[in-house]
Enzyme design. Structure first.
Site, PDB file in Angstrom:
ATOM      1  CG  HIS A   1      -5.250   3.783   1.530  1.00  0.00           C
ATOM      2  ND1 HIS A   1      -4.848   2.534   1.116  1.00  0.00           N
ATOM      3  CD2 HIS A   1      -6.585   3.833   1.300  1.00  0.00           C
ATOM      4  CE1 HIS A   1      -5.892   1.858   0.656  1.00  0.00           C
ATOM      5  NE2 HIS A   1      -6.958   2.627   0.752  1.00  0.00           N
TER       6      HIS A   1
ATOM      7  CG  ASP B   1      -2.237   0.663   1.009  1.00  0.00           C
ATOM      8  OD1 ASP B   1      -2.252   1.903   1.011  1.00  0.00           O
ATOM      9  OD2 ASP B   1      -3.260  -0.020   0.835  1.00  0.00           O
TER      10      ASP B   1
ATOM     11  CB  SER C   1      -9.401   0.585   0.885  1.00  0.00           C
ATOM     12  OG  SER C   1      -8.903   0.862  -0.382  1.00  0.00           O
TER      13      SER C   1
END
Length: 455
Positions: free
Chosen positions: A194, A156, A390
């Protein structure tokens, strides 16, 4: 127009160039509409030698990988602005920067080429989870399962070393390795936020919230693999590099513990047939190497036929997002409107399972891109709220960690079967459409580990 050399190259090698690359090469001639004819030839020569494309070159299965890479290096040395960036032995390909002239040379002189793909853009997939997937106290009947000694690699934007990712007894971080393919930094960090949120979704222990915001596998080890930049953007080749690194990490006998699970909350538009999609080939290589791979379905719902790559892979575990209404009780939970659906015209049913993905509170990465962009999403000083498949994906990865902890001999295929068999069938769509929305259903760690019949 058909007399132009790059048009001829596209026509001669159409089967070896993916559609986007063919289109981009042809579009180089768009300015010629407004250019005097006598300038066409010199302008074409300049474009052929200076315009640069980022591509992924896939080799034939029956060729020598090392010989094929050497040929690519030789050709890159013959052309200005052409070079080999990375090679990927597990899926027999390499990433390159190439001018049209170098591309023509490669296609003409190298017999090892199977296909050349545009190095397309990949992005993070954004738009009371642990109790909702039944991964809490219900597992204590036969002893607590916490993901102990299971390792999850989060591919990620990186991982910020949050206090919820520490071992509470030793105060040492559970981020046991960190690899950065964007800025080549050594220490764990996350300039987007994220990846940190995803790490917490899977394995946060909730120390900063007295256990309130805890992931399914609070004792699991974590490995951060940064393949997306500050704004959550990357490329096919950086993601492939991250996956290849995970495979190579497990092959190195000196590296212990090994990576058991990869969580990937990123994706791109599929490149046609899944069998010709390089992202699919990369995750399937990891799967075949013994790593459980959980990937996001995508956030392009509610329309059908919107599953992102690599979620279109038949092998890996593709995860859609549920709206758990911010309650631990499943009653009334439904599919998130944004969660991508499979295509009714395909025999491949996707997603495989669904997990909570709306207003998920997990770890905050201070001063990161998302932290500054969405200040209203902060929950206190340590946490952050995000929605998307996600978030559902690492929650599923955390449940997979519990399944593996309960039986370390399980293969990726067996973990997937347990996840699907343990899922609760769900649906408010017509019966023939439900599998393409909910897959096998709403994941349940309790059912997947102990079996529905034992409840």
């Amino acid at each position: 127009m058909f007399g132009f050399s790059m048009i001829q190259m596209v026509r001669a090698h159409a089967d070896k160039l993916d559609m986007q690359l063919r289109q981009d090469l042809i579009h180089l001639y768009t300015p010629f509409k407004w250019t005097p004819c006598f300038l066409h030839s010199p302008l074409e020569k300049v474009l052929k030698r200076t315009k640069s494309f980022h591509v992924v070159v896939e080799f034939k299965n029956d060729c020598s990988f090392s010989d094929a890479v050497k040929e690519c290096h030789v050709i890159s040395e013959r052309h200005f602005r052409a070079k080999v960036n990375r090679s990927f032995s597990s899926i027999s390909c390499c990433s390159m920067e190439m001018t049209p002239a170098a591309l023509d040379d490669l296609l003409t002189s190298c017999s090892h080429i199977h296909k050349i793909y545009y190095d397309r853009k990949v992005q993070a997939l954004l738009d009371v989870a642990t109790p909702s997937v039944e991964a809490g106290a219900a597992l204590n009947a036969n002893g607590p399962l916490t993901g102990q000694d299971v390792t999850i690699a989060v591919i990620d934007t990186g991982i910020y070393p949050h206090q919820d990712l520490q071992n509470p007894d030793t105060q040492q971080t559970r981020i046991i390795e960190f690899q950065d393919f964007i800025n080549n930094r050594q220490d764990a960090y996350d300039d987007n936020g994220h990846g940190t949120h995803c790490a917490g979704d899977a394995a946060g222990n909730g120390i900063a919230s007295a256990g309130v915001y805890r992931g399914p596998a609070p004792n699991a080890n974590l490995i951060g693999v940064k393949v997306l930049d500050k704004v959550g953007s990357g490329s096919l080749s950086t993601v492939m590099a991250g996956i290849q690194w995970c495979i190579d990490y497990n092959r190195d006998l000196n590296n212990k513990p090994k990576i058991d699970i990869i969580s990937m909350s990123l994706g791109s538009s599929p490149a046609g047939d899944p069998e010709e999609d390089m992202m699919v080939k990369a995750v399937e290589a990891a799967w075949d190497a013994g790593i459980v791979v959980c990937v996001a379905a995508g956030n392009s719902g509610p329309n059908f036929g919107t599953i992102a790559s690599p979620g279109i892979s038949e092998k890996v575990i593709t995860v859609g997002a549920m709206d758990d209404r911010d309650t631990p009780d499943r009653e009334g939970d439904t599919i998130a409107s944004f969660s991508s659906r499979g295509t009714l015209a395909s025999e491949l049913v996707k997603p495989d399972v669904v997990a909570p993905g709306v207003n998920i509170i997990s770890l905050r990465s201070p001063n990161s891109y998302l932290d500054k962009l969405q200040k209203s999403a902060r929950v206190g000083t340590e946490y952050f709220s995000l929605s998307g498949t996600s978030m559902a994906t690492p929650i599923c990865a955390g449940v997979a960690a519990l399944i593996l902890e309960s039986n370390r001999l399980l293969s990726p295929d067996q973990v997937k079967v347990k996840l699907k068999d343990g899922a609760d069938a769900w649906g408010d769509f017509p019966k023939d459409q439900n599998p393409y929305v909910y897959g096998a259903g709403y994941i349940s760690a309790r059912n997947s580990i102990f079996g529905k019949e034992d409840q």
